[in-house]
Design an enzyme around this catalytic site. Structure first.
Site, PDB file in Angstrom:
ATOM      1  N   SER A  93      54.550 -49.723  21.293  1.00 50.91           N
ATOM      2  CA  SER A  93      54.813 -50.273  20.002  1.00 50.91           C
ATOM      3  C   SER A  93      54.349 -51.516  19.422  1.00 50.91           C
ATOM      4  CB  SER A  93      56.416 -50.630  19.891  1.00 50.91           C
ATOM      5  OG  SER A  93      56.809 -51.367  20.929  1.00 50.91           O
ATOM      6  N   HIS A 111      57.706 -43.565  18.911  1.00 55.18           N
ATOM      7  CA  HIS A 111      56.822 -44.116  17.639  1.00 55.18           C
ATOM      8  C   HIS A 111      55.518 -42.794  17.735  1.00 55.18           C
ATOM      9  CE1 HIS A 111      57.525 -48.058  16.557  1.00 55.18           C
ATOM     10  NE2 HIS A 111      58.036 -48.397  18.122  1.00 55.18           N
ATOM     11  N   LYS A 141      63.414 -43.585  13.502  1.00 53.13           N
ATOM     12  CA  LYS A 141      62.089 -43.963  12.970  1.00 53.13           C
ATOM     13  C   LYS A 141      61.514 -42.881  12.094  1.00 53.13           C
ATOM     14  CE  LYS A 141      61.020 -47.038  16.405  1.00 53.13           C
ATOM     15  NZ  LYS A 141      61.357 -47.207  17.844  1.00 53.13           N
TER      16      LYS A 141
HETATM   17  C1  LIG Z   1      62.490 -47.880  18.800  1.00 48.20           C
HETATM   18  C2  LIG Z   1      62.434 -47.218  20.103  1.00 48.20           C
HETATM   19  C3  LIG Z   1      63.568 -46.892  21.080  1.00 48.20           C
HETATM   20  C4  LIG Z   1      64.872 -47.472  20.439  1.00 48.20           C
HETATM   21  O1  LIG Z   1      65.278 -46.709  19.671  1.00 48.20           O
HETATM   22  P1  LIG Z   1      66.638 -46.607  18.804  1.00 48.20           P
HETATM   23  O2  LIG Z   1      66.996 -45.134  18.614  1.00 48.20           O
HETATM   24  O3  LIG Z   1      66.676 -47.278  17.649  1.00 48.20           O
HETATM   25  O4  LIG Z   1      67.625 -46.991  19.974  1.00 48.20           O
HETATM   26  C5  LIG Z   1      63.301 -46.726  22.297  1.00 48.20           C
HETATM   27  N1  LIG Z   1      62.224 -46.457  22.615  1.00 48.20           N
HETATM   28  C6  LIG Z   1      60.993 -46.865  22.003  1.00 48.20           C
HETATM   29  C7  LIG Z   1      59.805 -46.283  22.592  1.00 48.20           C
HETATM   30  C8  LIG Z   1      61.137 -47.060  20.763  1.00 48.20           C
HETATM   31  O5  LIG Z   1      60.202 -47.676  20.065  1.00 48.20           O
END
Ligand SMILES: *Cc1c(COP(=O)(O)O)cnc(C)c1O
Length: 396
Positions: free
Chosen positions: A184, A212, A243
């Site tokens: 990320s 992502h 996301k």
């Molecule tokens: C954003 C993200 C999460 C967390 O996701 P949520 O559903 O908001 O808890 C977990 N792992 C990665 C790699 C992320 O980018």
């Protein structure tokens, strides 16, 4: 007692403020879109900071599906899944997530954070070893920390180090390689073909968190495995619905039917915490439907991400190389990144500056995140504004 605690916490906060690292919350007053209204600024602001990669957060059908589910199911079940907490919409979305992930089955959680911290301690016990990339997401790190298994951390995407750690893990009951699909903060992608070959050599299973990557990577946006032509070959995929897939919340683990059967029995958030709300499940189902049927969205996202990268380079910026929809520009120290973010907001662009301790000291950055709903005019405006602010602050 409380006063003393508050005073102690205040001094910690004051230290963050002094270091210029205190994060300021911004308040959005309408739906998430390429442009939003904010409490902190009059007029509309262009957003380049959201994980809303496919522009589905305010898609009319995604919103309507959530509303309908509220009518169909009410607010919730007031129960955990195994008691009386499973709606038919849960089965439906879990089928869709398994299809998307090229796995037999899938299981939802209220977030990917919960999925990772519910999965890893459940499968990795005292006789097992977790081999984990040093730049993995915090939820994978906490998932590993919460497990009784031995933990070995390899240098970011360093396949020699991964091999050395796997050799060290030899003889364990179960060995897992744990990695993000798209990292990320860097926007780079895991070297999945090499990881898969090493995992095969050492009889290890892969846990791939593609939060992502889903909606972004691969011709059809099915994620990092699709990007590499490795669909159906990754043992366990985790992801978020917060996301690209609607953007509200929710997460999942996708893998074999046996894995899902097992998690239903022992994964602690499954046993002791309520299910994913039906409204979110229905919105995310619709988002998957749009992803599967509107191929143009993913293609457009890929095209405009290239346009943004090329445009930044042409103006003298040095974005980190990569193929994902995350385009980070390294600017140096944390306070400077926060200042640049403030200057950009004054010009109508909402983009967050990240610094230590989220990223290593001295590599603070502005992280541009692309959205399939961005128009050419919006991207031109963004590039012109980056140039103006970049010159003013001496970045270019
Ligand atoms: C954003 C993200 C999460 C967390 O996701 P949520 O559903 O908001 O808890 C977990 N792992 C990665 C790699 C992320 O980018």
């Amino acid at each position: 007692m409380t006063a003393a605690l508050d005073e102690s916490l205040r001094s910690d906060l004051a230290a963050m403020e002094k270091a210029g690292t205190l994060k300021a919350f911004r308040h959005i007053t309408g739906p998430m879109d390429t442009e939003v209204t904010m409490a902190e600024k009059t007029g509309r602001v262009l957003v380049l900071s959201s994980n809303n990669y496919l522009g589905l957060a305010d898609h009319p059908e995604v919103v309507a599906a959530g509303k309908k589910a509220l009518d169909d199911y009410g607010a919730g079940t007031a129960s955990v899944r195994f008691i009386c907490g499973t709606f038919s919409i849960h089965d439906q979305i879990e089928k869709a997530l398994a299809r998307l992930s090229h796995t037999e089955s899938a299981l939802t959680y209220v977030s990917c954070w919960t999925a990772n911290t519910g999965l890893i301690p459940a499968v990795a016990g005292a006789d097992d070893v977790l081999v984990s990339d040093e730049l993995n997401h915090a939820s994978l790190i906490d998932g590993c920390r919460g497990a009784k298994a031995k933990r070995l951390v390899y240098k970011h995407s360093d396949m020699n180090d991964l091999e050395a750690k796997l050799a060290e893990a030899k003889g364990a009951r179960r060995i897992f390689v744990v990695t993000d699909g798209v990292f990320s903060m860097e926007g780079d992608i895991a070297k999945l073909p090499e990881i898969a070959a090493l995992a095969h050599k050492f009889d290890a299973s892969i846990i791939l968190d593609d939060s992502h990557g889903v909606g972004v990577m691969g011709k059809h946006g099915r994620g990092t495995a699709e990007h590499y032509g490795l669909e159906g070959q990754i043992d366990i995929v985790t992801g978020t619905l917060g996301k690209a897939l609607g953007g509200a919340a929710g997460g999942y683990v996708a893998g074999s039917k046996t894995l899902v059967d097992y998690l239903q029995q022992v994964s602690r958030p499954q046993l002791f915490s309520n299910a994913l709300p039906a409204t979110i499940a229905a919105s995310a189902m619709k988002a998957i439907d749009v992803l599967e049927h509107e191929q143009g969205r993913v293609e457009h996202l890929h095209a405009i991400t290239r346009k943004m990268r090329d445009g930044l380079k042409a103006r003298g910026f040095k974005p980190l190389e990569g193929e994902s929809a995350i385009v980070p520009i390294i600017v140096g120290d944390t306070a400077f990144a926060i200042r640049m973010s403030r200057e950009l907001l004054a010009e109508g662009i909402f983009i967050t500056g990240f610094g230590y301790p989220v990223v290593p000291e001295g590599t603070a950055r502005l992280r541009i995140q692309m959205c399939a709903a961005l128009t050419d005019a919006q991207i031109d405006f963004a590039l012109a504004t980056f140039e103006k602010v970049g010159r003013k602050l001496g970045v270019i």
